[in-house]
Structure formats: structure tokens, C-alpha cells
Design an enzyme around this catalytic site. Structure first.
Site, PDB file in Angstrom:
ATOM      1  N   TYR A 151       7.209 -36.681 -32.599  1.00 49.11           N
ATOM      2  CA  TYR A 151       8.585 -36.512 -32.123  1.00 49.11           C
ATOM      3  C   TYR A 151       8.792 -35.120 -31.524  1.00 49.11           C
ATOM      4  O   TYR A 151       9.320 -34.975 -30.409  1.00 49.11           O
ATOM      5  CB  TYR A 151       9.552 -36.736 -33.285  1.00 49.11           C
ATOM      6  CG  TYR A 151      11.007 -36.530 -32.918  1.00 49.11           C
ATOM      7  CD1 TYR A 151      11.713 -37.516 -32.235  1.00 49.11           C
ATOM      8  CD2 TYR A 151      11.680 -35.359 -33.268  1.00 49.11           C
ATOM      9  CE1 TYR A 151      13.056 -37.340 -31.905  1.00 49.11           C
ATOM     10  CE2 TYR A 151      13.015 -35.172 -32.948  1.00 49.11           C
ATOM     11  CZ  TYR A 151      13.695 -36.164 -32.267  1.00 49.11           C
ATOM     12  OH  TYR A 151      15.015 -35.978 -31.941  1.00 49.11           O
ATOM     13  N   ALA A 153       6.573 -33.098 -30.366  1.00 45.87           N
ATOM     14  CA  ALA A 153       5.803 -32.960 -29.132  1.00 45.87           C
ATOM     15  C   ALA A 153       6.510 -33.626 -27.963  1.00 45.87           C
ATOM     16  O   ALA A 153       6.559 -33.085 -26.850  1.00 45.87           O
ATOM     17  CB  ALA A 153       4.411 -33.568 -29.322  1.00 45.87           C
TER      18      ALA A 153
END
Length: 247
Positions: A151, A153
Site C-alpha cells: 500500500y 509503495a
């Protein structure tokens, strides 16, 4: 002249709050969401107060569906002039349990989905020599978050994408900014609480310097400014609407 605004993830939470604010600002508003029924209900409610609205069922992770959705908006309302990309997913998975499929799906919706919507909206903005783009990222991309590598990233990619858009599109009169919320009391946040992914909303809210969780209206107010004429000299910025939780 009423501008045409598209809000993704507009059936609930932050996206719905933004759509409601844009109606109050006098825009024609297209509400895009994978939950077509909920988007239709919201659009009909907003239309009942005199707004010109359109609901479109679309999964932003499907590039062809995104293009078709924006074509539908163009036919019904006109070229997109304002875009807020609020559609997104989250999940809580320890790093060593993350599957390639879970990683790919997260990026397909949160990052590639944002890119696909921008790419579909920008031609009309370039033609008009005016446009406003606001992406909804996350403070998790700024601070990191345990069990959310995929998430964080994906949302970090949204921040980088937004800065690049600001650089590339400025010559066309288009601004691009991102809002990375921390704790906002939304149905998605409540699901995370119920699933045990995060502590109680009220517990986290007590840690916020301003003493409460954010609301969709808080984020919508910032979007309203960034998408207005008054916000025309703000671009490429990370606008933290977070009660002081991340500084």
C-alpha cells in the site's frame, strides 16, 4: 460557466465528500466508482438539489473501462477539467506473506489506476489550456507503515507521479497536487478497524495533535481550493491535511 469535475471512488468516504463539495462549488460532477449502485444513489441525491451529475460504474484497475468511462463523461457533461483520484484499496499483510498477486493488484488499482484516469482526462485539459488534478495519496507513503509495504509503495508512486505531472503539464495551464491523508473516518477505515488491521479509530484520533480524526469534508475543502481559480499558482505540492499527525 460550470466546469466538469470527475471524482473517482466517489460513492463513499473521501470521494463522496469531494463530490458533495464540488456540487456546492457549482461544478458538474461525474461520480466514478466500482460500486455503480452506490454511485448512482449518490448522484441522484446530489441531482435532487439541482446539480448536474453522472454516475459511472468503473473499476479503475481496468484501463479500457477507465477510457470508456471518461468517454461517457465527455458525452454527457463535456471534457474533464477537474480530476480528483480518490479510488483506492488497502489491506494489511505482513511482508513475508505478501503474494505477487496481492502486490500487483494493489499497484494496479492505486497507482496504475490513478495514471489511467489522468491519461484519459488530460487531453481535454490540454485543449482547454486549463486543468486541475488532485491525487489522493497517503501519509503511509511518507512515514512508512508496518504490514502495508504494498500500500505504501503504491501511494508513494502516486506522489512521484503527481510531481512529474506538475512538471510536464504546467505549460498547458494544468496544476497537479496530492493530498496524503492520515486518519480519516471513512467506511474503508472502519473496515480496517473491524478486520483488526488498525487500532480503533478513536484510539488513533487521540494521538492526532488536533484531537480528532479527519473527515471527508476536511479533505474536500482542500480539494476545493486546489481546484479553484485561487489555487492556480499551486502545483507539484504535497498538501498535508492531517490534523498535525504528520509534519
Amino acid at each position: 460557466m460550470s466546469r466538469v469535475a470527475v471524482v473517482t471512488g466517489a460513492a463513499s468516504g473521501i470521494g463522496l465528500g469531494v463530490a458533495e463539495q464540488f456540487v456546492a462549488d457549482g461544478y458538474h460532477v461525474a461520480l466514478l466508482d466500482r460500486d455503480g449502485d452506490a454511485a448512482t444513489t449518490a448522484a441522484e441525491r446530489l441531482a435532487a438539489v439541482g446539480a448536474k451529475t453522472l454516475a459511472v460504474a468503473v473499476d479503475v484497475g481496468d484501463r479500457e473501462a477507465v477510457r470508456a468511462a471518461f468517454d461517457q463523461v465527455h458525452t454527457a457533461l463535456g471534457p474533464t477539467e477537474i480530476l480528483v483520484t480518490s479510488a483506492g484499496i488497502e489491506s494489511f499483510v505482513p511482508l513475508l506473506d505478501l503474494t505477487p498477486q496481492a502486490w500487483d493488484h494493489m499497484l494496479a488499482v492505486n497507482l496504475t489506476g490513478t495514471f489511467s484516469c489522468v491519461q484519459a482526462a488530460v487531453p481535454g485539459m490540454i485543449e482547454a489550456k486549463w486543468g486541475r488534478i488532485v491525487t489522493i495519496s497517503s501519509s503511509s507513503a511518507q512515514s512508512g507503515a508496518p504490514n502495508m509495504a504494498h500500500y505504501a509503495a503504491s501511494k508513494g508512486g502516486v506522489i512521484g507521479l503527481t510531481k512529474s505531472l506538475a512538471r510536464e503539464l504546467a505549460a498547458h495551464g494544468i496544476t497537479a497536487n496530492t493530498i496524503p491523508p492520515t486518519l480519516v473516518d471513512t467506511p474503508m477505515a472502519r473496515r480496517g478497524e473491524a478486520e483488526g488491521g488498525v487500532p480503533g479509530i478513536d484510539v488513533i484520533a487521540a494521538m492526532v495533535p488536533l484531537g480528532r480524526a479527519g473527515t471527508p469534508a476536511d479533505i474536500a475543502g482542500a480539494c476545493s481550493y486546489l481546484c479553484s481559480e485561487a489555487g492556480g499558482y499551486v502545483t507539484g505540492q504535497i498538501i498535508g491535511v492531517n490534523g498535525g499527525m504528520y509534519i
